[in-house]
Design an enzyme around this catalytic site. Structure first.
Site, PDB file in Angstrom:
ATOM      1  N   THR A  40       5.582   2.509  -4.756  1.00 43.89           N
ATOM      2  CA  THR A  40       6.870   2.041  -4.242  1.00 43.89           C
ATOM      3  C   THR A  40       7.546   1.078  -5.204  1.00 43.89           C
ATOM      4  O   THR A  40       8.778   1.010  -5.266  1.00 43.89           O
ATOM      5  CB  THR A  40       6.652   1.377  -2.864  1.00 43.89           C
ATOM      6  OG1 THR A  40       6.203   2.385  -1.968  1.00 43.89           O
ATOM      7  CG2 THR A  40       7.910   0.742  -2.325  1.00 43.89           C
ATOM      8  N   SER A  87       0.288   6.592  -4.695  1.00 36.62           N
ATOM      9  CA  SER A  87      -1.091   6.182  -4.983  1.00 36.62           C
ATOM     10  C   SER A  87      -2.116   7.087  -4.315  1.00 36.62           C
ATOM     11  O   SER A  87      -3.289   7.071  -4.686  1.00 36.62           O
ATOM     12  CB  SER A  87      -1.308   4.724  -4.594  1.00 36.62           C
ATOM     13  OG  SER A  87      -1.205   4.536  -3.207  1.00 36.62           O
ATOM     14  N   THR A 120       0.910   0.769  -3.060  1.00 42.48           N
ATOM     15  CA  THR A 120       0.094  -0.149  -2.250  1.00 42.48           C
ATOM     16  C   THR A 120      -0.895   0.577  -1.335  1.00 42.48           C
ATOM     17  O   THR A 120      -1.874  -0.028  -0.902  1.00 42.48           O
ATOM     18  CB  THR A 120       0.990  -1.044  -1.366  1.00 42.48           C
ATOM     19  OG1 THR A 120       1.730  -0.223  -0.472  1.00 42.48           O
ATOM     20  CG2 THR A 120       1.922  -1.901  -2.211  1.00 42.48           C
ATOM     21  N   ASP A 121      -0.639   1.861  -1.059  1.00 41.63           N
ATOM     22  CA  ASP A 121      -1.506   2.547  -0.086  1.00 41.63           C
ATOM     23  C   ASP A 121      -2.975   2.539  -0.502  1.00 41.63           C
ATOM     24  O   ASP A 121      -3.863   2.341   0.323  1.00 41.63           O
ATOM     25  CB  ASP A 121      -1.052   4.001   0.109  1.00 41.63           C
ATOM     26  CG  ASP A 121       0.247   4.090   0.908  1.00 41.63           C
ATOM     27  OD1 ASP A 121       0.692   3.058   1.435  1.00 41.63           O
ATOM     28  OD2 ASP A 121       0.812   5.197   0.993  1.00 41.63           O
TER      29      ASP A 121
HETATM   30  C1  SIN Z   1       2.149   4.506  -2.574  1.00 43.42           C
HETATM   31  O1  SIN Z   1       1.113   3.922  -2.271  1.00 43.42           O
HETATM   32  O2  SIN Z   1       2.273   5.146  -3.635  1.00 43.42           O
HETATM   33  C2  SIN Z   1       3.331   4.484  -1.666  1.00 43.42           C
HETATM   34  C3  SIN Z   1       3.404   3.263  -0.838  1.00 43.42           C
HETATM   35  C4  SIN Z   1       3.566   1.989  -1.606  1.00 43.42           C
HETATM   36  O3  SIN Z   1       3.506   1.898  -2.819  1.00 43.42           O
HETATM   37  O4  SIN Z   1       3.799   0.972  -0.902  1.00 43.42           O
END
Ligand code: SIN
Length: 350
Positions: A40, A87, A120-121
């Site tokens: 993100t 991710s 973040t995932d």
């Molecule tokens: C991801 O993990 O690629 C999408 C969500 C994020 O980065 O918050």
């Protein structure tokens, strides 16, 4: 921060893409390399109020760096694009590429630290993997964002600035790999994503944070410390990691799912058990049989925090949640550890 990536996108993306990534020439400042993987923090949307349906992993590292020129005040920064994806797509192969690149960079005397931009995932999985496979006292900092770069009040630019500032700070040494978001500094070993959408999602419920950013400066709560009995795994010669599956436990769970996982290629299994890593009596029996065949099974918890003790029929994950247990089990298997040694890797958490 008034300048947003939206304006960078609208006005300068082509120019930025053609500009050398190296952003400063001042050799006195600490040298920091940003390894970009997507997420993100590199996400964009046509709407500046969209915080759920944007496309993560859209913008290149050059665009992210151009949006935060303040980083050049604290460090001499270079960027490298390792991947640009959500991710959920980070694979064993990308993890190994990251670990080898970071060990190589930090082995060089002139390099002060490394920052990794990441979705973040699954950032906690990559952070944990790097914590167990990077051998250096220098700072390694993972950073992401909960709002895409195009959103009003995007959190990515400040998070990125704080990550670079932390990596450039000598007080950040000997603290293991760290995760920075929302002004908080967390240990890669313990920190997890705890909320699907909010900015304050990263927490380590029992151990807590390592520090906090105040007006752009890292403030640590403690002198440098390491997680108890953290193991190091040398992955320099590996090109892949053994598959390990996670099974979520619930009432009336079908024991046949264990065999299905093994038949699909899993070399080890992690169970997200209820409470203190518990499963039904039928599951217990099936897990015992699998362990007797030499397939390691690690009992973790679906609770989101807490300790899981060793069972008569399987290894207990200690403080590690299912996704971190999976990474440790992969590394144990890759190192050639047998069941006893594998149990010791997890035992060392107690
Ligand atoms: C991801 O993990 O690629 C999408 C969500 C994020 O980065 O918050």
């Amino acid at each position: 921060m008034k300048r947003t990536l939206l304006s960078a996108l609208l006005t300068g993306v082509l120019v930025y893409a053609a500009t050398p990534v190296s952003a400063a020439t001042d050799t006195v400042k600490p040298a920091i390399t940003i390894l970009a993987t997507g997420g993100t923090i590199a996400g964009s949307s046509a709407s500046n109020t969209d915080t759920t349906d944007y496309k993560a992993g859209s913008l290149g590292i050059d665009v992210l760096m151009k949006a935060v020129p303040e980083m050049n005040d604290v460090a001499t920064v270079k960027g490298e694009q390792i991947s640009n994806t959500i991710s959920g797509n980070i694979s064993s192969s990308i993890l190994l590429t990251l670990s080898k690149r970071i060990n190589g960079l930090l082995g060089s005397e002139g390099q002060q630290g490394v920052v990794i931009t990441h979705g973040t995932d699954t950032i906690e999985e990559t952070a944990f993997f790097l914590d167990l496979t990077v051998k250096s006292d220098k700072p390694v900092v993972l950073v992401g964002a909960m709002r895409p770069a195009t959103a009003i009040s995007a959190d990515g630019p400040m998070n990125l600035l704080e990550a670079v500032t932390l990596a450039a700070d000598s007080k950040a040494q000997k603290r293991g790999v760290m995760v920075v978001l929302n002004d908080r500094i967390g240990s890669a070993f313990y920190t997890s994503k705890t909320n699907s959408t909010t900015l304050d999602t990263f927490k380590a419920y029992d151990p807590g944070y390592l520090g906090v950013f105040v007006s752009g400066k890292p403030k640590f709560y403690f002198t440098p410390a390491q997680p108890v009995d953290r193991n190091f795994f040398d992955v320099s010669k590996l090109n892949d990691l053994p598959p390990v599956e996670i099974l979520y436990s619930y009432q009336d769970q079908l024991p046949a799912m264990l065999d299905a996982a093994v038949q699909s290629g899993a070399k080890g299994i992690v169970i997200a058990g209820s409470g203190n890593g518990n499963v039904s009596s039928k599951m217990e029996q099936a897990i015992k049989q699998l362990s007797e065949k030499g397939v390691p099974v690690v009992m973790s918890a679906r609770t989101g925090s807490g300790y899981v003790s060793t069972k008569s029929f399987a290894i207990g994950a200690g403080f590690l949640n299912p996704q971190k247990s999976r990474i440790l089990l992969q590394l144990a298997l890759a190192s050639g550890a047998d069941l006893k040694q594998t149990a010791q890797y997890f035992d060392s958490q107690r």
